[in-house]
Enzyme design. Structure first.
Site, mmCIF file in Angstrom:
data_model
loop_
_atom_site.group_PDB
_atom_site.id
_atom_site.type_symbol
_atom_site.label_atom_id
_atom_site.label_comp_id
_atom_site.label_asym_id
_atom_site.label_seq_id
_atom_site.Cartn_x
_atom_site.Cartn_y
_atom_site.Cartn_z
ATOM 1 N N VAL A 7 0.828 -1.205 0.000
ATOM 2 C CA VAL A 7 0.000 0.000 0.000
ATOM 3 C C VAL A 7 0.862 1.254 0.000
ATOM 4 O O VAL A 7 0.548 2.234 -0.693
ATOM 5 C CB VAL A 7 -0.962 -0.011 1.208
ATOM 6 C CG1 VAL A 7 -1.682 1.330 1.339
ATOM 7 C CG2 VAL A 7 -1.986 -1.136 1.067
ATOM 8 N N GLU A 8 1.949 1.246 0.752
ATOM 9 C CA GLU A 8 2.792 2.447 0.855
ATOM 10 C C GLU A 8 3.524 2.764 -0.449
ATOM 11 O O GLU A 8 3.517 3.909 -0.893
ATOM 12 C CB GLU A 8 3.806 2.280 1.992
ATOM 13 C CG GLU A 8 3.268 2.594 3.370
ATOM 14 C CD GLU A 8 3.014 4.086 3.588
ATOM 15 O OE1 GLU A 8 3.059 4.879 2.622
ATOM 16 O OE2 GLU A 8 2.754 4.460 4.742
ATOM 17 N N THR A 9 4.190 1.772 -1.025
ATOM 18 C CA THR A 9 5.089 2.079 -2.156
ATOM 19 C C THR A 9 4.986 1.086 -3.303
ATOM 20 O O THR A 9 5.896 0.992 -4.119
ATOM 21 C CB THR A 9 6.552 2.106 -1.684
ATOM 22 O OG1 THR A 9 6.907 0.821 -1.140
ATOM 23 C CG2 THR A 9 6.770 3.183 -0.632
ATOM 24 N N TRP A 58 0.336 4.529 12.332
ATOM 25 C CA TRP A 58 1.164 4.613 11.126
ATOM 26 C C TRP A 58 0.644 5.714 10.207
ATOM 27 O O TRP A 58 1.406 6.537 9.706
ATOM 28 C CB TRP A 58 1.147 3.256 10.413
ATOM 29 C CG TRP A 58 2.027 3.144 9.209
ATOM 30 C CD1 TRP A 58 1.863 3.788 8.010
ATOM 31 C CD2 TRP A 58 3.229 2.365 9.079
ATOM 32 N NE1 TRP A 58 2.870 3.438 7.137
ATOM 33 C CE2 TRP A 58 3.721 2.564 7.777
ATOM 34 C CE3 TRP A 58 3.910 1.500 9.935
ATOM 35 C CZ2 TRP A 58 4.874 1.942 7.305
ATOM 36 C CZ3 TRP A 58 5.059 0.879 9.471
ATOM 37 C CH2 TRP A 58 5.526 1.108 8.173
#
Length: 328
Positions: free
Chosen positions: A126-128, A307
């Site tokens: 999801v982040e990168t 987070w």
């Protein structure tokens, strides 16, 4: 008469354009003066002179970062429309493949920190997009630009000096310290202060490399979750249905009740059956409204909110982790 008005108008436009052109160099000059002050202040943080010189050698004012900070988009979607876009089938397939490919390392990290590997992979995805989109802004340049802009100067100065501390410790070279427009870095998108608090050197090579070392990326992610209260005996949340609408004061992460109490209030599994009988505290969360999805959120939901304080982000991570689990 018309010709004179046109001439005067053109003259005014030229003057305005000249003034605008003069402002840009002035702003850049002001920024460079501001940077000189930052460099002097950095020296008081025990940053080595050579690190300061290297870190600011090619610094520039990032107008794109300032614009992005001022104009962050607001969601106008619902979870039902957002999740299929955030967690498409191809991402689930890629997550499962990467979990299998890195199984030995992920199991080792998961056991060391008490975090299920599927959640480490889900955050990575999801982040990168599993390390493929980490940002190309100089972290020093971006944080210096946002500090100079002034709206959140104290916050971004703190991030800048944390970034300089990371360079001072030798974890990465200045030219390779890249991140998002806001300064979030590496494959797990840690802000510099989060890096100092949670980043790990899992392979013991003397560097905490969240940019290119998967062992450090996975361990840093897991350590963050562990430090904010992750429990690997639980999942993140359970989507539920309500047999009757509940009062607003019963909703939200601040309200904790046992599954038995939620059962008594009419909360059921999605198929209408009774909730599990485990002694677990949970909150009722409706990220959209009473007509949207409802979740019983466990303690790990709160950890994911530490987070990123977005219910949509948490739902995307949890949804991807669930799809990894149930596709095995």
């Amino acid at each position: 008469m018309r010709k004179m008005r046109t001439t005067i108008g053109a003259l005014l436009l030229c003057i305005a354009a000249g003034a605008q052109g003069a402002q840009e160099p002035d702003q850049k000059q002001q920024f460079m003066q501001y940077v000189e002050g930052l460099k002097q202040e950095a020296a008081t943080h025990a940053i080595k002179p050579e690190v300061i010189d290297a870190a600011f050698a090619n610094v520039k004012l990032y107008q794109r970062a300032i614009k992005a900070d001022r104009n962050q988009p607001e969601f106008k979607k619902t979870l039902d429309t957002y999740l299929p876009q955030a967690v498409p089938d191809w991402k689930v397939a890629k997550a499962k493949r990467l979990l299998d490919e890195n199984r030995e390392l992920l199991d080792k990290v998961g056991q060391a920190y008490g975090v299920q590997p599927r959640f480490i992979v889900a955050l990575w995805g999801v982040e990168t997009n599993f390390g493929n989109y980490t940002g190309n802004f100089s972290v020093v340049g971006a944080t210096a630009s946002l500090a100079f802009e002034g709206r959140r100067e104290a916050f971004f100065k703190e991030q800048l000096f944390a970034a300089l501390t990371i360079l001072n410790e030798g974890h990465i070279q200045p030219e390779n310290m890249k991140g998002s427009w806001a300064g979030a870095m590496g494959q797990c998108q840690f802000m510099p202060t989060s890096f100092l608090a949670y980043a790990q050197d899992f392979d013991g090579d003397g560097k905490k490399d969240i940019w290119g070392n998967k062992a450090d990326v996975f361990a840093s992610t897991a350590n963050y979750l562990k430090q904010v209260g992750w429990d690997d005996d639980l999942t993140w949340a359970r989507q539920v249905t309500l047999t009757a609408e509940l009062a607003e004061e019963l909703k939200g992460l601040k309200v904790k009740k046992s599954l038995a109490e939620w059962q008594a209030l009419g909360v059921r599994r999605m198929d209408g059956s009774a909730l599990p009988t485990r002694d677990i505290q949970a909150s009722l969360v409706q990220p959209d409204d009473a007509h949207g999805r409802s979740y019983l959120a466990y303690g790990n939901y709160d950890a994911l909110m530490r987070w990123n304080r977005s219910h949509y982000f948490v739902a995307a991570v949890g949804h991807l982790a669930d799809r990894i689990k149930f596709s095995n």
